[in-house]
Structure formats: structure tokens, C-alpha cells
Scaffold this motif. Structure first.
Motif, PDB file in Angstrom:
ATOM      1  N   ASP A   8       0.842  -1.430   0.129  1.00  0.00           N
ATOM      2  CA  ASP A   8      -0.107   0.118  -0.028  1.00  0.00           C
ATOM      3  C   ASP A   8       0.847   1.173   0.029  1.00  0.00           C
ATOM      4  O   ASP A   8       0.608   2.234  -0.771  1.00  0.00           O
ATOM      5  CB  ASP A   8      -0.779   0.016   1.014  1.00  0.00           C
ATOM      6  N   LYS A  12       1.226   3.843  -3.039  1.00  0.00           N
ATOM      7  CA  LYS A  12       0.703   5.682  -2.692  1.00  0.00           C
ATOM      8  C   LYS A  12       1.979   6.340  -2.970  1.00  0.00           C
ATOM      9  O   LYS A  12       1.743   7.422  -3.558  1.00  0.00           O
ATOM     10  CB  LYS A  12       0.508   5.704  -1.038  1.00  0.00           C
ATOM     11  N   LYS A  18      -4.910   1.368  -6.492  1.00  0.00           N
ATOM     12  CA  LYS A  18      -4.621  -0.159  -6.537  1.00  0.00           C
ATOM     13  C   LYS A  18      -5.130  -1.084  -7.672  1.00  0.00           C
ATOM     14  O   LYS A  18      -4.787  -1.820  -7.994  1.00  0.00           O
ATOM     15  CB  LYS A  18      -5.347  -0.838  -5.223  1.00  0.00           C
ATOM     16  N   SER A  33      -5.859  -7.384  -2.796  1.00  0.00           N
ATOM     17  CA  SER A  33      -6.406  -7.163  -1.399  1.00  0.00           C
ATOM     18  C   SER A  33      -5.975  -7.984  -0.368  1.00  0.00           C
ATOM     19  O   SER A  33      -6.035  -7.601   0.685  1.00  0.00           O
ATOM     20  CB  SER A  33      -7.998  -6.735  -1.560  1.00  0.00           C
ATOM     21  N   SER A  36      -2.208  -6.821   0.114  1.00  0.00           N
ATOM     22  CA  SER A  36      -2.069  -5.268   0.183  1.00  0.00           C
ATOM     23  C   SER A  36      -2.752  -4.883   1.144  1.00  0.00           C
ATOM     24  O   SER A  36      -3.962  -4.259   1.148  1.00  0.00           O
ATOM     25  CB  SER A  36      -2.272  -4.849  -1.466  1.00  0.00           C
ATOM     26  N   LYS A  37      -2.009  -4.770   2.357  1.00  0.00           N
ATOM     27  CA  LYS A  37      -2.683  -4.060   3.325  1.00  0.00           C
ATOM     28  C   LYS A  37      -2.186  -2.790   3.995  1.00  0.00           C
ATOM     29  O   LYS A  37      -0.909  -2.556   3.844  1.00  0.00           O
ATOM     30  CB  LYS A  37      -2.345  -5.297   4.638  1.00  0.00           C
ATOM     31  N   PRO A  38      -3.052  -2.091   4.476  1.00  0.00           N
ATOM     32  CA  PRO A  38      -2.514  -0.557   4.980  1.00  0.00           C
ATOM     33  C   PRO A  38      -1.599  -0.843   6.076  1.00  0.00           C
ATOM     34  O   PRO A  38      -1.701  -1.838   6.992  1.00  0.00           O
ATOM     35  CB  PRO A  38      -3.843   0.015   5.304  1.00  0.00           C
TER      36      PRO A  38
END
Length: 72
Positions: A8, A12, A18, A33, A36-38
Motif C-alpha cells: 500500500d 501511494k 490499487k 487486496s 496489499s494491507k494498509p
């Protein structure tokens, strides 16, 4: 050991969405998802090496910039 995602943050930094990245590397938004983790969260699954290399190339970074393995 657990896999933590920094994908992530890399997305950014490049200013991409994404959904754009998923399309460019040939995976679905749902698949993306999963790993792809915040904020460096734990990835639910690990992408294969080929996908990781395409992702690193697209985001102009090293694999180590995308994922981290931690012993818990």
C-alpha cells in the motif's frame, strides 16, 4: 513467521490506484487486496515470485520494500 505487506505504501508513493496496479500486474482487485494491507498489516496470502517481481518493477522498488517476514 508471518508475511507483512508494505505494498500500500509503495503504491501511494507512486501515486497509483490499487486497481491500476492490479490490472498492470495481471491480478484481480480481490487478489490484490489479500496481500496489499494498509500500514504494514499481515498479508492473508503471499503472491507468487513472478507477480512480486512484476510489482517491484512497476513500483520501481525492491522486493524488500514490498514485503517483510517477521517472526512472531
Amino acid at each position: 513467521m508471518k508475511l507483512y505487506s508494505k505494498v500500500d505504501e509503495a503504491i501511494k508513493r507512486k501515486g497509483y490506484l490499487k486497481s491500476f496496479v492490479a490490472k498492470e500486474i495481471g491480478v484481480s482487485n480481490t487478489t490484490m487486496s489479500l496481500w496489499s494491507k494498509p500500514k504494514g498489516g499481515e498479508a492473508k496470502t503471499a503472491p507468487n515470485v513472478f507477480v512480486v517481481l512484476k510489482l517491484a518493477k512497476l513500483l520501481d522498488c525492491n522486493v524488500e520494500d514490498l514485503f517483510e517476514i517477521r517472526e512472531e
